[in-house]
Scaffold this active site. Structure first.
Site, PDB file in Angstrom:
ATOM      1  N   HIS A  40      73.377  60.476  75.314  1.00 37.19           N
ATOM      2  CA  HIS A  40      72.489  60.998  74.282  1.00 37.19           C
ATOM      3  C   HIS A  40      73.271  61.565  73.093  1.00 37.19           C
ATOM      4  CE1 HIS A  40      69.346  61.924  77.682  1.00 37.19           C
ATOM      5  NE2 HIS A  40      69.378  60.645  77.375  1.00 37.19           N
TER       6      HIS A  40
ATOM      7  N   ALA B  41      70.244  58.278  65.728  1.00 40.11           N
ATOM      8  CA  ALA B  41      70.465  59.621  66.281  1.00 40.11           C
ATOM      9  C   ALA B  41      71.575  60.384  65.579  1.00 40.11           C
ATOM     10  CB  ALA B  41      70.775  59.520  67.771  1.00 40.11           C
TER      11      ALA B  41
ATOM     12  N   ASN C  41      65.368  64.187  76.570  1.00 36.66           N
ATOM     13  CA  ASN C  41      66.009  62.900  76.325  1.00 36.66           C
ATOM     14  C   ASN C  41      65.715  62.475  74.892  1.00 36.66           C
ATOM     15  OD1 ASN C  41      66.149  63.348  79.095  1.00 36.66           O
ATOM     16  ND2 ASN C  41      66.173  61.163  79.546  1.00 36.66           N
TER      17      ASN C  41
END
Length: 291
Positions: A231, A263, A273
């Site tokens: 992540h 991201a 998440n």
């Protein structure tokens, strides 16, 4: 992709290679949207001369725009597992091995839940020295609000050269402290009566990290067994500070015709998440581009 074409302060296109090795340059009359991820977007900006001046000079990339925040602020949900031998064969997974998750707010939390527990019906999760002989399950602890920050840097001015990624997990000791607490919680759950029909023994950390050993054994285990939860965020952070890379409309500071939609623009990681947040960024980018 090799790099972005930046001319007179504007992103004018991209350069890339095909599978057969041909180099192609494509011009853009509108906007270029970069969506190569937290590692790839930072790498492509730096290959294009957009990034910290000193680093670009060190690796031999000409500076197009000194933007010091590119590649900085890398952070992730670092994870470490408590692993158990099972007294019986594990049934086939029905949910890609992640059977359940739960968020917990420890005593160290500052802004909501800071730990996620992930219940995994497998032990094939990359433990140091794991030869695949353990048949069992794991309860993994992940830090959801890490303080540590790492970086992505170029290893060479060549697009084919892998970047240098320093996640700097546990660079801030507060993260290691929270991870020890999370591992203790995972062990408490793993020792619960509901697991009695399945639990044979704790394979890791195991007896060497019993409570009477204090925190140090669990700290050492966490550092040895930690891994990415996949992540990563933050290397092209949104904001209006000297270390920000994009503005609130995903436009790269100082360069027209270029947005980033992945991201990498998250200045801080959500306590969840990251997939849903990335979907929201993509939807917002589509709205902005469509006018």
């Amino acid at each position: 992709m090799h790099r972005l074409r930046i001319e007179n302060g504007r992103c004018a296109g991209v350069e890339y290679s095909t599978a057969d090795g041909n180099s192609i340059s494509v011009a853009s009359a509108g906007e270029v949207v970069l969506a190569a991820g937290t590692i790839g977007s930072a790498k492509l900006l730096m290959l294009s001369g957009v990034g910290p001046r000193a680093h670009l000079g060190d690796v031999g990339v000409g500076v197009t725009l000194d933007l010091p925040g590119v590649g900085a602020n890398f952070h992730d949900h670092v994870m470490a597992p408590v692993v158990y031998n099972s007294s019986r064969p594990m049934p086939p997974s029905r949910s890609a091995h992640g059977e359940a998750i739960g968020l917990i707010q420890t005593e160290y939390a500052e802004h909501g839940p800071d730990v996620q527990l992930l219940f995994i019906d497998s032990t094939g999760i990359g433990l140091p020295g794991d030869d695949g002989s353990v048949v069992g399950y794991a309860i993994a602890a992940a830090l959801m609000q890490p303080f540590s920050r790492g970086s992505v840097r170029l290893s060479a001015p060549d697009a084919g050269a892998p970047p240098i990624i320093d996640p700097n997990y546990f660079g801030d000791d507060r993260d290691l402290r929270t991870m020890v607490t999370a591992l203790r919680l995972a062990r408490q759950i793993g020792a619960a009566g509901a697991y009695d029909p399945w639990r044979l023994a704790e394979a890791a950390p195991g007896p060497a990290a019993d409570d009477d050993q204090g925190d140090e054994a669990l700290r050492n285990f966490a550092k040895a067994a930690c891994q990415s939860y996949f992540h990563p965020v933050g290397t092209c952070a949104m904001g209006d500070t000297d270390m920000s890379v994009v503005d609130s409309e995903l436009r790269v500071h100082g360069i027209s015709g270029l947005r980033i939609a992945d991201a990498s623009v998250m200045p801080s990681i959500p306590s969840a998440n990251t997939a849903a947040t990335v979907y929201a960024i993509a939807e917002r980018a589509a709205e902005l581009i469509g006018g």
